[in-house]
Each structure stands twice: as structure tokens, then as C-alpha cells.
Design a protein around this motif. Structure first.
Motif, PDB file in Angstrom:
ATOM      1  N   UNK A   1       0.840  -1.196   0.000  1.00 51.19           N
ATOM      2  CA  UNK A   1       0.000   0.000   0.000  1.00 51.19           C
ATOM      3  C   UNK A   1       0.876   1.246   0.000  1.00 51.19           C
ATOM      4  N   UNK A   2       0.467   2.245  -0.789  1.00 53.32           N
ATOM      5  CA  UNK A   2       1.216   3.497  -0.902  1.00 53.32           C
ATOM      6  C   UNK A   2       0.271   4.658  -0.604  1.00 53.32           C
ATOM      7  N   UNK A   3       0.700   5.565   0.269  1.00 52.55           N
ATOM      8  CA  UNK A   3      -0.093   6.759   0.561  1.00 52.55           C
ATOM      9  C   UNK A   3       0.829   7.968   0.529  1.00 52.55           C
ATOM     10  N   UNK A   4       0.263   9.102   0.083  1.00 56.16           N
ATOM     11  CA  UNK A   4       1.044  10.327  -0.057  1.00 56.16           C
ATOM     12  C   UNK A   4       0.442  11.450   0.786  1.00 56.16           C
ATOM     13  N   UNK A   5       1.302  12.287   1.330  1.00 55.57           N
ATOM     14  CA  UNK A   5       0.866  13.485   2.046  1.00 55.57           C
ATOM     15  C   UNK A   5       1.819  14.631   1.717  1.00 55.57           C
ATOM     16  N   UNK A   6       1.269  15.836   1.637  1.00 54.80           N
ATOM     17  CA  UNK A   6       2.095  17.020   1.396  1.00 54.80           C
ATOM     18  C   UNK A   6       2.592  17.554   2.731  1.00 54.80           C
ATOM     19  N   UNK A   7       3.907  17.859   2.799  1.00 53.87           N
ATOM     20  CA  UNK A   7       4.543  18.341   4.031  1.00 53.87           C
ATOM     21  C   UNK A   7       5.106  19.738   3.783  1.00 53.87           C
ATOM     22  N   UNK A   8       4.846  20.643   4.718  1.00 49.92           N
ATOM     23  CA  UNK A   8       5.480  21.963   4.658  1.00 49.92           C
ATOM     24  C   UNK A   8       6.906  21.848   5.185  1.00 49.92           C
ATOM     25  N   UNK A   9       7.871  22.396   4.439  1.00 46.10           N
ATOM     26  CA  UNK A   9       9.276  22.335   4.847  1.00 46.10           C
ATOM     27  C   UNK A   9       9.866  23.740   4.806  1.00 46.10           C
ATOM     28  N   UNK A  10      10.934  23.975   5.550  1.00 46.70           N
ATOM     29  CA  UNK A  10      11.552  25.313   5.536  1.00 46.70           C
ATOM     30  C   UNK A  10      12.088  25.651   4.143  1.00 46.70           C
ATOM     31  N   UNK A  11      12.042  26.918   3.752  1.00 46.66           N
ATOM     32  CA  UNK A  11      12.598  27.321   2.454  1.00 46.66           C
ATOM     33  C   UNK A  11      14.099  27.006   2.399  1.00 46.66           C
ATOM     34  N   UNK A  12      14.583  26.644   1.221  1.00 51.00           N
ATOM     35  CA  UNK A  12      16.009  26.419   1.032  1.00 51.00           C
ATOM     36  C   UNK A  12      16.508  25.043   1.404  1.00 51.00           C
ATOM     37  N   UNK A  13      15.599  24.124   1.741  1.00 48.48           N
ATOM     38  CA  UNK A  13      16.023  22.761   2.070  1.00 48.48           C
ATOM     39  C   UNK A  13      16.593  22.102   0.814  1.00 48.48           C
ATOM     40  N   UNK A  14      17.743  21.495   0.949  1.00 51.50           N
ATOM     41  CA  UNK A  14      18.403  20.884  -0.208  1.00 51.50           C
ATOM     42  C   UNK A  14      17.895  19.464  -0.457  1.00 51.50           C
ATOM     43  N   UNK A  15      18.133  18.988  -1.678  1.00 50.26           N
ATOM     44  CA  UNK A  15      17.748  17.619  -2.028  1.00 50.26           C
ATOM     45  C   UNK A  15      18.509  16.616  -1.174  1.00 50.26           C
ATOM     46  N   UNK A  16      19.768  16.937  -0.841  1.00 50.60           N
ATOM     47  CA  UNK A  16      20.562  16.007  -0.026  1.00 50.60           C
ATOM     48  C   UNK A  16      19.994  15.902   1.395  1.00 50.60           C
ATOM     49  N   UNK A  17      19.477  16.995   1.936  1.00 49.45           N
ATOM     50  CA  UNK A  17      18.876  16.954   3.268  1.00 49.45           C
ATOM     51  C   UNK A  17      17.605  16.103   3.255  1.00 49.45           C
ATOM     52  N   UNK A  18      16.799  16.240   2.183  1.00 48.88           N
ATOM     53  CA  UNK A  18      15.602  15.405   2.046  1.00 48.88           C
ATOM     54  C   UNK A  18      15.972  13.932   1.946  1.00 48.88           C
ATOM     55  N   UNK A  19      17.034  13.650   1.195  1.00 50.03           N
ATOM     56  CA  UNK A  19      17.456  12.255   1.040  1.00 50.03           C
ATOM     57  C   UNK A  19      17.980  11.681   2.350  1.00 50.03           C
ATOM     58  N   UNK A  20      18.732  12.492   3.082  1.00 49.90           N
ATOM     59  CA  UNK A  20      19.269  12.031   4.368  1.00 49.90           C
ATOM     60  C   UNK A  20      18.129  11.723   5.340  1.00 49.90           C
ATOM     61  N   UNK A  21      17.134  12.616   5.389  1.00 49.57           N
ATOM     62  CA  UNK A  21      15.991  12.378   6.270  1.00 49.57           C
ATOM     63  C   UNK A  21      15.219  11.142   5.829  1.00 49.57           C
ATOM     64  N   UNK A  22      15.063  10.963   4.505  1.00 48.66           N
ATOM     65  CA  UNK A  22      14.344   9.793   3.984  1.00 48.66           C
ATOM     66  C   UNK A  22      15.064   8.503   4.349  1.00 48.66           C
ATOM     67  N   UNK A  23      16.390   8.491   4.179  1.00 48.82           N
ATOM     68  CA  UNK A  23      17.166   7.289   4.499  1.00 48.82           C
ATOM     69  C   UNK A  23      17.049   6.945   5.981  1.00 48.82           C
TER      70      UNK A  23
END
Length: 347
Positions: free
Chosen positions: A162-184
């Protein structure tokens, strides 16, 4: 709600009260002394019956909608009847088979619950209610993907696919690497756990400093957890079917009451809160009119019964809602049988 003990009524008063209530439940109309005298068995004149009806009215058990009308039970009178005088009628073999067939239909549990709610609505001529057990899926991973400045998509994948999606508010200027680190980090600790278990473990790690995440990544982790935790607490857990049954000819005489009831049913979270009151009950509970705050204005009755798993733990509630004049003797055992059947299916 105070009421008069049955023991304080004379045999004559009890029998007249029983017949008056049963006549009202059968017809939806106030019952007069002539009707009761013609029913047979009382061997009393209409004048004698009127005298007893008047006494019952003074006790708050019956009421007359207007001067020339017969009597109908008050909510106090209905409670006395239901608790101390009603003789239940077990569901017929056909009714039991109809409920079991709906539960046995192939497909996900939610589909069976919806079908059962609809069938219970059909059989009872009320609206059917089923409170779905809160699901605790085992998770596989969570991915945060940038959408636009200040926004990301949180994708949660369960072990069942099962896959579900939600939109999250994040601080401006967050880098792709920070998103990946948090995801990992999230995925490494979500795997094989329910959301509640994962949230507790991750927050404990962060609070104890057992993580190499920087401040920005910790903030992203918290935001990802927050949107899913909030979603789980607010997710509708109630299935309602058969609202059209509430629009019977008698109900149309009081459109404001029906409109109030339908508005209440739209607020599923509040209805679920009412059904929560039945979770701790050992058997079927009956809420009549003003006994429950939610439906006080619509003058309705709710019959609800918890259903349990094989270990005896309550996992949900099933019931019906209808006018206070519904056929309690028939509907109460029907709801009880449905709860037992649901427990066998889901437990």
C-alpha cells in the motif's frame, strides 16, 4: 435520567403502559384508550384506561402531543420499557444468513464492513454504523520528495504494498541532499514497525542524541512524522450506510429533526466518539434521545455493540441509528448477532 421503578407500577398500569408503548413502536402514532380497549385482554372500559394513562402521564412515562391525541412514550418511558419490559425477538435464520453472507464476500475487510453496514441498515430500516478498527500497517519505507519551494511530498509504503502520499510543509532552502538524508534515516527505522512504534523509537533516538542527523534533517524527520501521526488520529473510522431509511413517511412530518440528524451523521468523527462509549460495554448499549449529547436535538436512538477479536479485545463497534420509535425488540439482537459475526471474521 431518573425514572420510575417498574415495581412501583401496579399490574394494571404496567400492562397498559406496555401495550401503549408497543402500539406506538408498531405504528409510530400515539395510542388512545379506545385502541387499547379494543386490543383485547385488558377487560377495562376506555374510561378506566384513560385514568391509568393519565396517571402514567403524571409520572412522566407517557405524553400526549396534543389534547385530543392518544399517548406516546417519553424518552424516560422508552428507557423503562427497554430496560425492564421488552422481550427480544432473535434474528430469523434468513436474517442471520444475510448478515453472514455479506461478511463472507471476497475482498478487503473494509469492503465486508461496508457491505455488512448496508445489510444491517436494510434489515433494521435504520442507518447502519460500523466503527472500523484502527489499522496499524507494518511499514517498509518513507520517502521525502521536493515539490516546490517550502513543500515536499511524503510517500509512505507499507509491507503489504500500500502506498499513501501526504504534502509536508518544509523550511525554504532545504536541499535535495537533506531530504534524502531524512528519507534514508526514516526508512531505516520504519521497516518492520507500525507507525506508532516507529514514531516512539525515532523520537527517543533524537531526544537521547543517538543520531548523527544535523538540525535541518532532524526538523525534516519531525515534520514527516507529524503529518502521518496527525493523519492517523483524524482518519475517519466510521462507515455509515442507509441514511435514506431515516426519511420514512413518519419522519417527513418533522423535517427539522431529520435535517438535524443527517447533519449529525455528516460529522463522522463525532459519531465515532459516541460509539467509543460502547467500546467498554459487555453487551449491546442503547442510547435514547437526549441520553446522548450528539443526537439530543434530532430525537434519535442509537443501538451499538462492541465486537472483539479471539483474545476478547474490543476492536470496533457496530450499530444502527434511527428514530426513538424503532423496533428495539427486533433490532437489539440483530445488532448483537452482527457484532458476534464481525468478531469471528476479523478476530
Amino acid at each position: 435520567m431518573p425514572t420510575v421503578p417498574i415495581s412501583e407500577l401496579t399490574d394494571r398500569a404496567r400492562e397498559i403502559f406496555r401495550l401503549a408503548v408497543q402500539g406506538y413502536l408498531d405504528s409510530g402514532q400515539p395510542v388512545g384508550s379506545k385502541t387499547l380497549a379494543g386490543a383485547g385482554g385488558l377487560k377495562l372500559s376506555p374510561a378506566s384506561i384513560r385514568s391509568v394513562l393519565h396517571d402514567l402521564e403524571m409520572l412522566g412515562l407517557l405524553a400526549a402531543p396534543h389534547t385530543s391525541a392518544g399517548r406516546m412514550p417519553t424518552e424516560v418511558g422508552l428507557r423503562l420499557f427497554v430496560d425492564g419490559m421488552m422481550q427480544v425477538a432473535e434474528p430469523t435464520a434468513e436474517e442471520r444468513a444475510a448478515i453472514v453472507r455479506r461478511l463472507a464476500a471476497p475482498g478487503p475487510v473494509e469492503a465486508a464492513l461496508a457491505a455488512t453496514s448496508a445489510r444491517l441498515s436494510d434489515l433494521s430500516a435504520c442507518a447502519g454504523l460500523v466503527m472500523v478498527p484502527r489499522r496499524e500497517p507494518v511499514l517498509q519505507h518513507l520517502q521525502l520528495v521536493a515539490l516546490a519551494p517550502g513543500r515536499a511530498l511524503a510517500i509512505l509504503v507499507g509491507e503489504d504494498g500500500a502506498v499513501e502520499n501526504r504534502v509536508v510543509d518544509i523550511p525554504p532552502g532545504v536541499t535535495a541532499s537533506a531530504l534524502q538524508e531524512a528519507s534514508n534515516y526514516l526508512s531505516a527505522r520504519l521497516g518492520g514497525r507500525t507507525l506508532a512504534q516507529a514514531v516512539a523509537a525515532i523520537r527517543a533516538d533524537i531526544a537521547a542524541g543517538r543520531t548523527a542527523l544535523d538540525t535541518a534533517s532532524r526538523d525534516l524527520v519531525e515534520r514527516g512524522l507529524a503529518v502521518w501521526s496527525e493523519d492517523a488520529s483524524q482518519r475517519p473510522v466510521l462507515i455509515v450506510r442507509g441514511q435514506a431509511n431515516l426519511l420514512d413517511p413518519a419522519a417527513l412530518d418533522d423535517l427539522e429533526r431529520v435535517r438535524s440528524l443527517l447533519d449529525d451523521l455528516e460529522n463522522k468523527q463525532s459519531v465515532a466518539e459516541l460509539l467509543e462509549a460502547a467500546r467498554e460495554a459487555e453487551a449491546t448499549r442503547i442510547f435514547i434521545g437526549a441520553e446522548n449529547r450528539l443526537f439530543a436535538l434530532s430525537g434519535s436512538a442509537v443501538i451499538a455493540s462492541p465486537y472483539r477479536d479471539r483474545e476478547g479485545r474490543v476492536i470496533g463497534v457496530v450499530g444502527v441509528i434511527g428514530p426513538t420509535r424503532l423496533n428495539y425488540a427486533r433490532v437489539v439482537p440483530m445488532v448483537d448477532f452482527t457484532a458476534q459475526s464481525l468478531g469471528k471474521l476479523i478476530g
